[in-house]
Design a protein around this motif. Sequence first.
Motif, short mmCIF file in Angstrom:
data_model
loop_
_atom_site.label_atom_id
_atom_site.label_comp_id
_atom_site.label_asym_id
_atom_site.label_seq_id
_atom_site.Cartn_x
_atom_site.Cartn_y
_atom_site.Cartn_z
N ALA A 109 76.47 -62.76 85.40
CA ALA A 109 75.60 -63.79 85.97
C ALA A 109 74.12 -63.38 85.88
CB ALA A 109 75.98 -64.05 87.43
N ILE A 110 73.84 -62.11 86.19
CA ILE A 110 72.47 -61.61 86.09
C ILE A 110 71.98 -61.67 84.64
CG2 ILE A 110 70.99 -59.58 86.33
CD1 ILE A 110 72.70 -58.75 88.71
N ALA A 111 72.86 -61.30 83.71
CA ALA A 111 72.48 -61.34 82.29
C ALA A 111 72.14 -62.77 81.86
CB ALA A 111 73.62 -60.78 81.44
N TRP A 112 72.97 -63.72 82.26
CA TRP A 112 72.71 -65.12 81.88
C TRP A 112 71.41 -65.63 82.47
CZ3 TRP A 112 72.33 -69.76 84.62
CH2 TRP A 112 72.30 -70.91 83.82
N LEU A 113 71.20 -65.38 83.76
CA LEU A 113 69.97 -65.84 84.41
C LEU A 113 68.73 -65.20 83.78
CD1 LEU A 113 71.11 -65.81 88.15
CD2 LEU A 113 70.55 -67.83 86.77
#
Length: 412
Positions: free
Chosen positions: A396-400
């Motif tokens: 999720a952090i990577a996508w954001l």
Amino acid sequence: MSETGHADATATDIEARAAVPLLLAPPFFMLVCITLCGTFPLHVFIPALPSAAHDLGASTSSIGATITLYVIGLSIGQLVYGPLSDRYGRRPVLLAGLVLFTLASLGAAIAPTLEALEFARVAQAFGGCSGLVLGRAIARDVSGAITLIRRLASLSIAMAAATAIAPVIGALLVEHLGWRAIFFALSAVNATVLLCVWFTVPETRAVSGHHTLARYLAGYARLLRSPAFVSHTLGGASAGTGIYAFLSASPFILESHFGLSGAAFGCAYGVLVVGLACGQTTAKRIAGKVPARTALISSSLIMAAAAASLVVAYAAHEWTVVTVMAPMIVMFYATGLSSPFAISGALDVDASVVGAAAGLYGSLQMGYGAFCTAAAGFWPDNPAVSMIATLALSSAIAWLSFKSAPRPLSAK
């Protein structure tokens, strides 16, 4: 220089931005060798831990500190070498680091006590991380953006392969020559690398002797205020070292829970490395053909799909070797795909502080990896839950992060 203009520029425009003539580019094999100086010693010593503990009269937890201290040394040392290389040049700083690594390896080989070994390992990490930082910085100095992505992908493939074979080499040395032979071998090999660097690696950056401590700190502050650097670094760290959660929990899941033998466990790791290498190979092939931002967002979505698959398998009580390993192979593939693009994006933010950018990127990446390693133990009675949660959070952090990366000027 634009913070994000590298992503979608034409190949001709991008290659014209190489910092030095390609005539001065060092042999790529040497970049591989100096980069491996940082990570190879971490993995090659792992099989020697029981033998070293017995020989030095140390407990298992105490000898394990030699691994923890090495990772800490890698993280802190990268913050030092980057700015120093921006001021004094890549070549002298690299040579100094390799000298320290060689001497520290020799010190570890003859260490009479656990405390002496720990001190030598910290010094070894400080010396070895010079190659980890400056291998990337030199690659940036002599490359345009497309070539840089391809070279970084090749470096990552080499590091993945080294990670896979390092424990095997370490185990063989321990079995036939004892644990101290590992450090004697590292010292001898690195002395050879040092000699080769002296003759084959030229200076690739103009020296900026006016840099001061205040300028170093200002450079770091400028990078941390840059949306492009922060998005690529945070995304790259979560995509690149989020998998440490699995590496930390895997012995408890694959061996203790599923009952895999040591040989089967080793094969499982080998398959994961193949997935990682396939992702890095894909990055090499699509560099210049697919926008970097698109590749990064796609890799984060692949990670998210793999994490979701783990969630579904666990919730449906279909927790088997296949339902664990298949998503993890996909996760490792996504990690390999994203890493070269993320590093390239971070290093291309500001040409005046490439060394500092390489060091800060590596330090933050190691720090996030340490967090993920610790996070896998948040639920000691059920490491699978901690691992899945950490992997889901990382994706999720990577996508954001990649989604928030500034769009290239040519796309606006």
